[in-house]
Scaffold this motif. Structure first.
Motif, mmCIF file in Angstrom:
data_model
loop_
_atom_site.group_PDB
_atom_site.id
_atom_site.type_symbol
_atom_site.label_atom_id
_atom_site.label_comp_id
_atom_site.label_asym_id
_atom_site.label_seq_id
_atom_site.Cartn_x
_atom_site.Cartn_y
_atom_site.Cartn_z
ATOM 1 N N MET A 1 1.290 -1.100 0.416
ATOM 2 C CA MET A 1 0.026 0.052 0.069
ATOM 3 C C MET A 1 1.118 1.308 0.109
ATOM 4 N N LEU A 2 1.835 1.006 1.047
ATOM 5 C CA LEU A 2 3.142 2.704 0.594
ATOM 6 C C LEU A 2 3.197 2.927 0.048
ATOM 7 N N GLN A 3 3.898 2.025 -1.287
ATOM 8 C CA GLN A 3 4.527 2.302 -2.871
ATOM 9 C C GLN A 3 2.931 2.893 -3.703
ATOM 10 N N GLU A 4 2.240 2.240 -4.162
ATOM 11 C CA GLU A 4 1.225 2.503 -3.975
ATOM 12 C C GLU A 4 0.116 3.882 -4.428
ATOM 13 N N SER A 5 0.763 4.278 -3.187
ATOM 14 C CA SER A 5 1.064 5.979 -2.288
ATOM 15 C C SER A 5 1.890 6.570 -2.962
ATOM 16 N N LYS A 6 2.663 5.988 -2.823
ATOM 17 C CA LYS A 6 4.033 6.868 -3.727
ATOM 18 C C LYS A 6 3.727 7.419 -5.042
ATOM 19 N N GLY A 7 3.397 6.551 -5.438
ATOM 20 C CA GLY A 7 3.097 6.077 -6.819
ATOM 21 C C GLY A 7 1.926 7.614 -7.487
ATOM 22 N N TRP A 8 1.060 7.436 -6.313
ATOM 23 C CA TRP A 8 0.209 8.064 -6.465
ATOM 24 C C TRP A 8 0.018 9.497 -5.964
ATOM 25 N N ALA A 9 1.027 9.704 -5.170
ATOM 26 C CA ALA A 9 1.547 11.202 -4.473
ATOM 27 C C ALA A 9 2.337 11.867 -5.978
ATOM 28 N N TRP A 10 2.923 11.101 -6.029
ATOM 29 C CA TRP A 10 4.095 11.460 -7.589
ATOM 30 C C TRP A 10 3.468 11.865 -8.643
ATOM 31 N N LEU A 11 2.593 11.252 -9.133
ATOM 32 C CA LEU A 11 1.609 11.494 -10.547
ATOM 33 C C LEU A 11 0.402 12.788 -10.452
ATOM 34 N N TYR A 12 0.352 13.306 -8.734
ATOM 35 C CA TYR A 12 -0.050 13.860 -9.025
ATOM 36 C C TYR A 12 -0.074 15.165 -8.693
ATOM 37 N N LEU A 13 1.638 15.284 -8.101
ATOM 38 C CA LEU A 13 2.848 15.842 -8.333
ATOM 39 C C LEU A 13 3.644 15.861 -9.598
ATOM 40 N N CYS A 14 3.502 15.858 -10.503
ATOM 41 C CA CYS A 14 3.818 15.701 -11.631
ATOM 42 C C CYS A 14 2.913 16.270 -12.192
ATOM 43 N N ILE A 15 1.549 16.153 -12.483
ATOM 44 C CA ILE A 15 0.562 16.585 -13.197
ATOM 45 C C ILE A 15 0.269 17.826 -12.458
ATOM 46 N N ALA A 16 0.351 18.515 -12.165
ATOM 47 C CA ALA A 16 0.309 19.760 -10.682
ATOM 48 C C ALA A 16 1.564 20.677 -11.315
ATOM 49 N N ILE A 17 2.840 20.205 -11.095
ATOM 50 C CA ILE A 17 3.916 20.566 -11.901
ATOM 51 C C ILE A 17 3.755 20.901 -13.104
ATOM 52 N N LEU A 18 3.074 20.617 -14.110
ATOM 53 C CA LEU A 18 2.989 19.989 -15.305
ATOM 54 C C LEU A 18 1.714 21.387 -15.856
ATOM 55 N N LEU A 19 1.224 21.420 -14.898
ATOM 56 C CA LEU A 19 -0.293 22.587 -15.024
ATOM 57 C C LEU A 19 0.585 23.786 -15.183
ATOM 58 N N LEU A 20 1.211 23.953 -13.785
ATOM 59 C CA LEU A 20 1.735 25.239 -13.414
ATOM 60 C C LEU A 20 2.355 25.868 -14.582
ATOM 61 N N ILE A 21 3.459 24.983 -15.341
ATOM 62 C CA ILE A 21 4.271 24.953 -16.728
ATOM 63 C C ILE A 21 3.653 25.874 -17.431
ATOM 64 N N ILE A 22 1.928 25.064 -17.908
ATOM 65 C CA ILE A 22 1.117 25.388 -19.220
ATOM 66 C C ILE A 22 1.091 26.811 -18.628
ATOM 67 N N GLY A 23 0.625 26.795 -17.120
ATOM 68 C CA GLY A 23 -0.628 28.552 -16.831
ATOM 69 C C GLY A 23 0.814 29.428 -16.900
ATOM 70 N N ILE A 24 2.203 29.165 -16.645
ATOM 71 C CA ILE A 24 3.380 30.326 -16.516
ATOM 72 C C ILE A 24 3.958 30.297 -18.339
ATOM 73 N N ALA A 25 3.795 29.518 -18.822
ATOM 74 C CA ALA A 25 4.416 29.643 -20.778
ATOM 75 C C ALA A 25 3.339 30.267 -20.932
ATOM 76 N N ALA A 26 1.730 30.493 -20.924
ATOM 77 C CA ALA A 26 0.817 30.665 -21.724
ATOM 78 C C ALA A 26 0.733 32.340 -22.335
ATOM 79 N N PRO A 27 1.517 32.979 -21.373
ATOM 80 C CA PRO A 27 1.722 34.417 -21.824
ATOM 81 C C PRO A 27 2.225 34.574 -22.498
ATOM 82 N N PHE A 28 4.297 33.856 -22.887
ATOM 83 C CA PHE A 28 4.847 33.677 -23.041
ATOM 84 C C PHE A 28 4.760 33.430 -24.775
#
Length: 126
Positions: A1-28
């Motif tokens: 269960m611990l490994q599965e939790s880490k996988g989900w945490a990394w997935l959410y974190l990576c997608i959130a960072i991707l969304l932030l990069i898109i948000g930052i890049a939009a005006p440029f």
């Protein structure tokens, strides 16, 4: 269960960072989407529209991090020790991502509301 939790945490974190990069890049990268610009819009108005995109992606990142936290440590339920331990590992980075996303949302809202003024000031400075 611990490994599965880490996988989900990394997935959410990576997608959130991707969304932030898109948000930052939009005006440029707004010029890449000029074919979508309505005929009567000025470049300043087009900048304002990118502020809306930045705001939306910032809010999506905040929501995604909240969902990731909820998945690790469900509210209204007893959490398993694996989820709590995984949350402890990711808590600092989740907090910083949420703070940055909040600031990005504020910046996007300012660009969205005052993009025309920003363009006028930038053009006068140039």
């Amino acid at each position: 269960m611990l490994q599965e939790s880490k996988g989900w945490a990394w997935l959410y974190l990576c997608i959130a960072i991707l969304l932030l990069i898109i948000g930052i890049a939009a005006p440029f990268v707004r010029d890449l989407f000029l074919s979508l610009k309505p005929e009567g819009d000025t470049p300043a108005q087009w900048l304002e529209r990118t502020g809306a995109v930045t705001t939306i992606f910032g809010l999506l990142a905040i929501n995604l991090i909240d969902e990731g936290i909820e998945r690790l440590v469900p509210s209204r339920k007893l959490a398993d020790t694996g989820g709590v331990a995984t949350f402890a590992v990711f808590e600092t980075i989740f907090t910083w991502i949420k703070r940055f996303a909040f600031l990005l949302t504020i910046a996007g809202t300012l660009v969205w509301g005052y993009g025309t003024v920003i363009m006028v000031v930038l053009n006068k400075a140039a």
